[in-house]
Design an enzyme around this catalytic site. Structure first.
Site, PDB file in Angstrom:
ATOM      1  N   ASP A  66       0.728  -1.091  -0.308  1.00  0.00           N
ATOM      2  CA  ASP A  66      -0.013  -0.045  -0.290  1.00  0.00           C
ATOM      3  C   ASP A  66       0.827   1.222   0.070  1.00  0.00           C
ATOM      4  O   ASP A  66       1.878   1.114  -0.626  1.00  0.00           O
ATOM      5  CB  ASP A  66      -0.874   0.003   1.126  1.00  0.00           C
ATOM      6  CG  ASP A  66      -2.102   0.644   0.753  1.00  0.00           C
ATOM      7  OD1 ASP A  66      -2.138   1.794   0.409  1.00  0.00           O
ATOM      8  OD2 ASP A  66      -3.307   0.299   1.229  1.00  0.00           O
ATOM      9  N   HIS A  76       1.128   1.897  -3.320  1.00  0.00           N
ATOM     10  CA  HIS A  76       0.188   2.759  -3.779  1.00  0.00           C
ATOM     11  C   HIS A  76       0.588   4.204  -4.133  1.00  0.00           C
ATOM     12  O   HIS A  76       0.163   4.889  -4.882  1.00  0.00           O
ATOM     13  CB  HIS A  76      -1.268   2.775  -3.147  1.00  0.00           C
ATOM     14  CG  HIS A  76      -1.900   1.198  -3.323  1.00  0.00           C
ATOM     15  ND1 HIS A  76      -2.756   0.954  -2.573  1.00  0.00           N
ATOM     16  CD2 HIS A  76      -1.552  -0.002  -3.694  1.00  0.00           C
ATOM     17  CE1 HIS A  76      -3.196  -0.169  -2.824  1.00  0.00           C
ATOM     18  NE2 HIS A  76      -2.287  -0.820  -3.747  1.00  0.00           N
TER      19      HIS A  76
END
Length: 998
Positions: A263, A297
């Site tokens: 992430d 991300h």
């Protein structure tokens, strides 16, 4: 007496030493305290007991030697150092029961009671985790349980018991009805962070490696003075396994870290919605520097949990490579909180899958609502010194209509992206020295932006179908100091009718055919153009159109049948231009409905339509001067070239689609040339005669038998002491005396003097080749086939020499030699550096059949020399152009097109254009100077022997030889072998036979 004093001093020293030793922190070796490093025995009790023992002694170090230690959650206490030796691995159990009972912690910005974090500190201080060992969160079971993954091998887990326990432990926890977290809360199962210090201070984590975190990796909450330095975090693609997530913390220092996670790499947060606003604890005074962010991300992210506020953040000297986004600030209606005083500088980004920069106040789709404490505020964000390559979108800065972004500054930004920068709902915006290289849409789009300054905006590539700047519903916009490239559709596009008080001042816009879209009058209340010619006064040509004629412009009889010569005279008079019309091209030609072919706004479009029925064309020689010529398949106009390149640009958007196009063209070229399959080499040795030695190089005459009985003759230049030399091929254009021309001798001798093995050789049916093949055969399509084959055979021969370095092969030529340079580079991967001279054009492919006689330019649905040259990418390419032939438009037409393709490889530094606006069609001294520099740089040549103190190249030592001395088979071809082919029919048979044997 002296003895007694000495005894007192000695006793005092001993007592002092004993006191110091007693104050030293204790160290416990885990193995000596009952720990097992077999990777099977559970060490939870041994570890926590050792920590408790250290705590009772006032603190100390728990030392973990090499080996693998299985453990449950570890409770960290004050004044504790956890030291992992190199080779030590703390692996945490995936037995969920081990993390019970639930403890007070924070999950995604919500304070609750849930599983104990793997490493957990509560209201503690002075905690250090250090060393060169590894902490393994063993998180796979957590990922599968939380997200319902099923590979057929994962253990099915009944989560209902944990959900019931969670409900009992959090009976009083509520969130707002319109919160975007409702779905997450409904799961009632929350994975533990790897490390969470809660309401603690003086935390230090350094050197260690974290892998396989169940959830967020390093997550201090409500902490003060946190330092994370020199660590590595490696989490595979996995849900929410962020790297470093300080939340509601003060004085946080993150430096020198290597982070690759599932992430966000680093995220700054401060609580969610109403609960976060009640705690009202901002995340502040944060520094992030010298870090490498890889998979994730986002690189550095602020939000979306910002309800407690985020302020005072400095991000500097970081590299993001492969993250979805670079710098990201996200919030939404319902969060509230203020994000302010953020400074980002000295950032490099590569391979960013989405936005390089994004500020998004629409992170979740909460409906519009009145301004309140639930409304997020974002202000005073300053980003500078940022470069990005291979980026999907340069940036999106999206405020809310009810709460615009305020005080955003972007300065010294250089991003190569598919899409540009979009800003909406912002005030006090400043853009300065922003360079965007984009392929689709406007470079910058502004929507509902008020009070904005923009200066020194630039594109590296023009976009024929889009402006640099698109503006809609904006007010008080001031744009200055911009110098857009020619070839773009316009500088500014105005959309809608809500723009007010826009000013363009002191911009260099004269190279654009259209400054503003739409190209019509506007009121000063909308736009003022100051310091340059306004868009209303610019036309598609600098030639001023005359006033429309009154009445009927032609005699009535002209509508029936009109002589072509009469129509051209009338057209010249109407537009005030000079037409150079050869009588033999127009005599006796007439046609009907001639006046209908004339359009009132363009002499060039009128000429095209008038001449079309007669297979004639026009060529613009100078401004206002046009020459009428017979139709030429190889030559069009710059406008045609621009349209062609626009079409080609739409065929590929990235490296993958370009590579597919290139592969298709490469195979098509070979087939069109009649070289698929490639003819079999003859295996005959080269014929080498008459070696001459000069001051810095030698020359010898060489012939290669490229097909049985078919020869290519040339001169090979070598350095005097050749050793691991690069090779340079010099194909020849249509210059006097073929490759014996003095300028060609100069460049070959200079290249050899710098350390290369060099060849120049005949065109087919030109120079010495005319002694084997009639010149008339040069005007057949066989010339292009044989010349291409000759180049390939010269590369075969030179790279096989023991003194040659086959990893460094250059090619350069002018005119027809430039055409050959581009084509050979396109089909032969051995070429590592290419310098085509005065031939890289999108609208002229070479008029001689030796350049375009074969249908190579019909391959792939149609191509041109600009695209052929681009097939060199990412190998070094220097395009040399001039102002007096068909390369006159290269700097703003062909070169940007080729740059875009090099951008697919992040290799813009490998392509250059040297343009000589006042020169003509040659490979003259100035052109040779830039070619020497480029070849020396990319082929690692030694220029010291031929360079003057000012850096220019000195050709004075070159000996210009008489052409008779440069022949292989004699001035009359008297030494040609008896089996030499002497007619075209036999040549065609020999070529086909050689292809059949391969």
């Amino acid at each position: 007496m002296i003895w007694i004093l000495d005894m007192k001093r000695t006793l005092f020293t001993l007592l002092l030493t004993a006191c110091v030793l007693s104050l030293e922190a204790a160290t416990i070796n885990l193995l000596e305290a009952g720990g097992k490093n077999d990777g099977v025995t559970l060490n939870t009790t041994a570890i926590n007991d050792a920590i408790e023992q250290l705590c009772t002694q006032g603190g100390g170090t728990l030392y973990i030697p090499a080996g693998t230690y299985l453990t449950g959650p570890i409770t960290l206490k004050s004044h504790l150092t956890l030291h992992l030796e190199a080779g030590a691995v703390l692996r945490f159990t995936d037995d969920f029961d081990a993390y019970l009972p639930y403890v007070e912690m924070r999950y995604e910005g919500v304070v609750m009671r849930s599983f104990q974090p793997l490493l957990y500190a509560y209201e503690a201080e002075h905690i250090t985790i250090k060393g060169e060992g590894t902490l393994d969160g063993n998180g796979k079971a957590w990922w599968f349980a939380a997200w319902g993954f099923d590979t057929g091998t994962e253990k099915k887990r009944d989560l209902s018991r944990y959900q019931t326990l969670w409900n009992q432990a959090n009976a009083d926890l509520t969130i707002e009805d319109n919160s975007d977290w409702k779905g997450t809360l409904a799961r009632r199962f929350f994975r533990p962070p790897f490390f969470q210090a809660y309401k603690s201070k003086h935390i230090r984590i350094e050197g260690v490696t974290f892998v396989n975190s169940p959830f967020w990796t390093i997550n201090p909450e409500f902490c003060d003075n946190v330092t994370v330095s020199g660590i590595t975090i490696n989490n595979p693609p996995s849900p929410n396994t962020d790297g470093v997530n300080p939340s509601s913390c003060s004085n946080v220092h993150i430096s020198d870290c290597h982070i690759s996670v599932g992430d966000d790499c680093v995220t700054i947060k401060s609580g969610r919605d109403a609960q976060g606003r009640r705690y009202a604890t901002p995340c502040q005074n944060i520094t992030i520097t010298n870090c490498t962010m890889l998979s994730g991300h986002g690189g550095v992210v602020i939000g979306s949990e910002t309800s407690g506020g985020v302020k005072g953040v400095v991000i500097s000297n970081c590299l993001f490579d492969g993250t979805d986004r670079g710098i990201r600030i996200k919030s939404t209606r319902g969060r509230g909180g203020v994000v302010e005083d953020i400074r980002v500088s000295n950032i490099v980004m590569r391979n960013i899958g989405k936005e390089a920069i994004t500020i998004n106040q629409y992170y979740s789709k909460v409906p519009e609502e009145p301004v309140s404490e639930r409304t997020p505020i974002c202000r005073n964000i300053h980003i500078s010194g940022l470069t990005g390559v291979n980026v999907q979108t340069a940036g999106t800065l999206l405020g809310l209509p009810e709460m615009p972004l305020n005080g955003i500054t972007l300065r010294d930004i250089d991003i190569q992206a598919k899409q540009g920068l979009q800003v909406s709902d912002a005030t006090n915006l400043a853009l300065s020295d922003v360079i965007l290289t984009t392929t689709t849409g406007p470079s910058i789009s502004l929507l509902r932006v008020n009070e904005a300054d923009a200066s020194s905006l630039k594109e590296r590539l023009p976009k024929p179908n889009a402006p640099l700047l698109k503006v809609e519903a904006c007010e008080n916009l001031y744009v200055t100091g911009c110098n857009p490239l020619p070839g773009s559709a316009a500088f500014l596009e105005l959309t809608g009718n809500a723009n007010r008080s826009l000013v363009l001042q002191n911009n260099q816009l004269t190279r654009l055919k259209q400054v503003v879209i739409p190209a019509k009058a506007w009121s000063d209340a909308v736009l003022k153009v100051v310091g340059q010619e306004s868009a209303q006064k610019k036309t598609a040509s600098s030639h001023v159109l005359p006033s429309p004629p009154s009445g009927l412009p032609y005699p009535a009889s002209a509508y029936a049948s009109t002589e072509l010569k009469v129509v051209l005279d009338q057209l010249a008079s109407r537009f005030g231009v000079r037409l150079k019309v050869p009588d033999n091209l127009v005599a006796g030609k007439s046609f009907t409905y001639a006046p209908w072919r004339i359009v009132p706004w363009s002499v060039e479009e009128s000429l095209t339509q008038v001449l079309a029925p007669f297979d004639l064309k026009w060529v613009k020689e100078f401004e206002g001067v046009y020459k009428i010529k017979e139709y030429e398949y190889a030559r069009r106009t710059p406008a045609y070239g621009q349209a062609f390149l626009t079409y080609l640009s739409g065929l590929y958007a990235d490296q993958a689609t370009w590579e597919a196009r290139k592969d298709s063209l490469k195979e098509g070229f070979k087939q069109a040339l009649g070289l698929s399959p490639m003819p079999q080499p003859t295996g005959k040795p080269a014929i080498v005669v008459n070696k001459r030695i000069y001051k810095q190089y030698s020359v010898e005459n060489v012939a290669l038998e490229v097909l049985p009985g078919v020869f290519t003759m040339g001169n090979v230049y070598k350095p005097l002491k050749p050793k691991r030399c690069p090779v340079i091929i010099n194909p020849i254009g249509h210059f006097p005396d073929d490759h014996y021309y003095p300028d060609i001798q100069r460049r070959c001798a200079m290249q050899a003097s710098m350390g290369a093995i060099v060849v120049s050789y005949n065109l087919f049916g030109w120079g010495e080749s005319m002694l084997q093949f009639d010149y008339a055969w040069h005007r057949t399509d066989m010339a292009q086939t044989i010349q291409t084959l000759n180049a390939i055979r010269w590369i075969d021969y030179l790279t096989a020499l023991p003194e040659a370095d086959p990893s460094r092969v250059g090619i350069t030529g002018a005119s027809g030699g430039g055409s050959q340079s581009m084509m050979v580079t396109a089909i032969d991967d051995r070429i590592t550096c290419c310098v085509p001279v005065v031939m890289t054009s999108s609208w002229f492919v070479g008029g001689c059949p030796c350049e375009s006689g074969r249908p190579v330019h019909l391959c792939g649905g149609g191509t041109n020399n600009a695209e052929v040259a681009a097939m060199c990418a990412p190998r070094p390419l220097l395009i040399v152009s001039d102002g007096k032939d068909w390369t006159s438009e290269v700097p703003w037409l062909e070169y940007p097109f080729i740059q875009r393709i090099y951008g697919f490889y992040n290799s813009l530094g490998k392509v250059e254009n040297a343009h000589f606006a006042e020169e003509g069609h040659d490979y003259g001294p100035s052109k040779r100077q830039v070619a020497y520099r480029f070849l020396a740089k990319h082929l690692a040549l030694d220029s010291t022997k031929v360079q003057r103190p000012d850096g220019t190249y000195d050709e004075s030592a070159v000996v210009i030889e008489p052409k008779e001395a440069m022949y292989v088979f004699g001035p009359k071809g008297e030494r040609f072998p008896a089996h030499a082919v002497k007619d075209l029919a036999t040549l065609e048979k020999v070529l086909e036979a050689a292809k059949q044997h391969n």
